[in-house]
Scaffold this motif. Structure first.
Motif, PDB file in Angstrom:
ATOM      1  N   ALA A   8      -3.599  -7.961  -1.220  1.00 37.54           N
ATOM      2  CA  ALA A   8      -4.771  -7.708  -0.381  1.00 37.54           C
ATOM      3  C   ALA A   8      -5.870  -8.729  -0.649  1.00 37.54           C
ATOM      4  N   HIS A  11       0.833  -1.210   0.000  1.00 34.04           N
ATOM      5  CA  HIS A  11       0.000   0.000   0.000  1.00 34.04           C
ATOM      6  C   HIS A  11       0.863   1.254   0.000  1.00 34.04           C
ATOM      7  N   GLU A  66     -12.858   1.380  -3.357  1.00 37.79           N
ATOM      8  CA  GLU A  66     -11.435   1.611  -3.615  1.00 37.79           C
ATOM      9  C   GLU A  66     -10.868   2.820  -2.867  1.00 37.79           C
ATOM     10  N   SER A  78      -7.523 -11.202   1.986  1.00 33.27           N
ATOM     11  CA  SER A  78      -8.976 -11.301   2.138  1.00 33.27           C
ATOM     12  C   SER A  78      -9.432 -12.752   2.118  1.00 33.27           C
ATOM     13  N   ARG A  91     -16.085  -5.950   1.420  1.00 31.64           N
ATOM     14  CA  ARG A  91     -15.055  -5.323   0.579  1.00 31.64           C
ATOM     15  C   ARG A  91     -15.299  -3.816   0.547  1.00 31.64           C
ATOM     16  N   TRP A 119      -9.552   1.830   0.578  1.00 33.27           N
ATOM     17  CA  TRP A 119      -8.485   0.846   0.769  1.00 33.27           C
ATOM     18  C   TRP A 119      -7.354   1.461   1.569  1.00 33.27           C
ATOM     19  N   VAL A 160      -3.398  -4.925  -4.795  1.00 29.85           N
ATOM     20  CA  VAL A 160      -4.672  -5.636  -4.862  1.00 29.85           C
ATOM     21  C   VAL A 160      -4.448  -7.144  -4.818  1.00 29.85           C
ATOM     22  N   ILE A 167      -8.316  -4.395   2.051  1.00 29.68           N
ATOM     23  CA  ILE A 167      -9.479  -3.918   1.304  1.00 29.68           C
ATOM     24  C   ILE A 167     -10.782  -4.385   1.955  1.00 29.68           C
ATOM     25  N   ASP A 168     -10.696  -4.802   3.222  1.00 29.36           N
ATOM     26  CA  ASP A 168     -11.871  -5.358   3.907  1.00 29.36           C
ATOM     27  C   ASP A 168     -12.270  -4.512   5.109  1.00 29.36           C
TER      28      ASP A 168
END
Length: 559
Positions: A362, A164, A403, A366, A400, A406, A359, A411-412
């Motif tokens: 992530a 990130h 965006e 997830s 989720r 995030w 992503v 991303i959760d």
């Protein structure tokens, strides 16, 4: 681990020093005996809110100090180290003093700290669960980290955070490139026009001073040339020039000088010198005249050039000598426009790659969370039935995020939710469960999470409220099991729970005459524990049957 709790002049406590050991410690006493004062005092030392009336009547100040044994890698050390507070050895003391007017001060190992820092440190040391609990598992912000620890995904979480950060750097760089190209593009026509003007003008550093000097010279050159011409006329004369007359004079003297016995030698020499000097004057004046013979339009051209440079300088808001640098800057801007698209594409490609990498990791995290959530829910549900919450549902929800939301944690959005009645929708722990239910949910969740790496001291306030018999026995068994990994303190009215304690403290309120009542705490030995548990079973009148039942509970038998 909490080792000692020292309370001075807090509500009904004049002076109280308590020592605690590992495992399960139980606090019992009749309703109103002052058990809540002990928990409030501990909460005060941990940075909790100081309410009015805390200081004992007649005292100017009250205080609470909690001493902990700290393991080497406890997170409180890093937290304090960030604030420049070094914790030497394995002892950490949190202290809070309260003045009668309500003002409080906080200390860590006798160093003054903010209440906020004291609270943050306290949260790493103790979790208090009960009907008024507002920390720990009730905070949805803790649910994601707890699930990650349960999933064994802390390494993946660190990778997500690093990805990130890299994606954010790439995004900032791409955005800077977009802004630069956009800003330059908006001014492209102006830049091209201004650059063409400056290229045509071709300014040079130091040119203004030379032109100004030349202009000043040319403005006075005509008068200078006239003076030179007049001087030449005086030297040359209307007939013979001075030089010619001197030469004629020298010729005349020279014819007779040999017969003058040397008397004319000096005059002849002087005439020769004067002639040479006059010849030099004529030559110099003639040269000056030729130098001053300039084009009449030169002054006009110099002035036009000077005025053009100064006008350009005003237009661009700079000195004339800086016009060349301005031209170079405009050329660089134009180069950026012409080549910036390529740099922008490269920056955007790097941004896309970094985002895709984030992503990818992530998404992997997830998936780990989804699998772990199912296992955690199953583990918690297995604990609920014996805690008389068999119809309740515990569920870990993983949603989720959009965006823009995030972050370094992934991303959760993760929440622990419960439904206490069949068919009712699940909701947040703190809003759905009652005080007693909430404490039992906390117990079940703590048992499922086991060694989750949080606060090493767990405090449960009347977790057995409204239950008894087999359910209370199940609560006691689970508290005992939890105390194998944590230090557990529980305030209880249940004899089944009290019998499970490795340490038993009883709280009582004493009153003498008209004096204020005082809260006293006594550590019980085996015999005293039997009497206290018998009182909890039978009430005010303790029977032999109650003592026998208490003895059975202490022996680990079901009653």
């Amino acid at each position: 681990m909490l080792r000692e709790l020292a309370i001075r002049d807090i509500i009904l406590i004049e002076a109280l020093d308590l020592s605690f050991g590992a495992g399960l410690s139980v606090l019992t006493g009749e309703t109103g005996a002052g058990k809540s004062i002990l928990l409030d005092s501990l909460g005060l030392a941990l940075g909790g809110r100081a309410v009015d009336g805390l200081v004992r009547a007649g005292a100017e100040r009250g205080s609470v100090a909690a001493r902990f044994d700290l393991i080497p890698d406890h997170p409180a050390r890093a937290l304090l180290d960030e604030q420049g507070i070094n914790v030497e050895g394995d002892e950490l003391v949190l202290r809070r003093s309260v003045a009668a007017d309500g003002r409080t001060r906080a200390f860590v190992n006798d160093e003054p700290v903010s209440i906020g820092l004291l609270r943050r440190v306290g949260e790493t040391l103790v979790e208090i669960h009960g009907q008024h609990s507002e920390v720990g598992l009730l905070d949805p912000a803790t649910h994601g980290p707890l699930l990650d620890i349960f999933a064994g995904a802390t390494g993946t979480v660190a990778e997500v955070a690093a990805a990130h950060a890299a994606a954010r750097v790439a995004r900032d760089q791409a955005e800077a490139a977009r802004r630069a190209v956009a800003e330059a593009g908006r001014e492209e026509d102006y830049i091209r026009h201004a650059l063409a003007e400056l290229d045509k003008l071709a300014p040079e550093s130091g040119e203004e001073a030379g032109l100004a000097e030349r202009r000043l010279f040319l403005q006075g050159a005509e008068k200078t040339a006239e003076a030179v011409r007049e001087a030449l006329e005086q030297v040359e004369g209307s007939g013979h020039s001075v030089a010619q007359r001197l030469r004629l004079a020298a010729r005349s003297v020279g014819r007779v000088a040999p017969r003058a016995a040397g008397h004319l030698d000096a005059a002849l020499a002087a005439l020769s010198t004067a002639g040479d000097a006059i010849a030099e004057v004529e030559s110099a004046l003639a040269a000056a005249g030729r130098a001053l013979d300039f084009d009449d339009r030169e002054l006009e051209r110099v002035e036009e050039r000077l005025f053009a440079l100064r006008a350009a300088a005003r237009k661009h808001g700079c000195a004339v000598d800086d016009l060349a640098q301005k031209r170079d800057a405009l050329r660089r801007q134009l180069d950026l426009i012409e080549s910036g698209e390529g740099a922008l594409k490269a920056a955007e490609a790097a941004e896309a790659a970094a985002t895709a990498r984030y992503v990818e990791i992530a998404d992997g995290l997830s998936r780990l969370r989804v699998k772990a959530a199912a296992k955690l829910d199953k583990a918690v549900m297995a604990e609920l039935k014996p805690l008389r919450l068999g119809t309740a549902v515990f569920a870990t929800t993983i949603e989720r995020l959009a965006e823009p939301d995030w972050g370094p944690g992934g991303i959760d959005r993760i929440r622990f939710e419960v439904a206490t009645n069949p068919g009712s929708p699940a909701g947040p722990l703190a809003k759905i469960a009652s005080g007693g239910e909430l404490a039992r949910f906390m117990l079940a969740l703590n048992l499922a999470l086991a060694r989750r790496g949080g606060a090493p001291v767990l405090v449960f306030d009347e977790i057995d409220r409204g239950i008894g018999g087999a359910t209370a026995a199940a609560v006691g068994e689970r508290l005992a099991r939890l105390s194998e990994k944590f230090q557990v303190l529980v305030v209880t009215h249940s004899p089944q729970v009290a019998a499970r304690g490795a340490m038993h403290l009883t709280v009582a309120k004493s009153a003498r005459g008209k004096a204020l009542p005082k809260v006293e705490v006594t550590s019980l030995d085996r015999a005293a524990r039997r009497e206290e548990i018998a009182r909890m079973l039978a009430g005010a009148s303790i029977t032999d049957q109650a003592r026998a039942a208490a003895e059975s509970l202490l022996a680990g038998e079901r009653v």
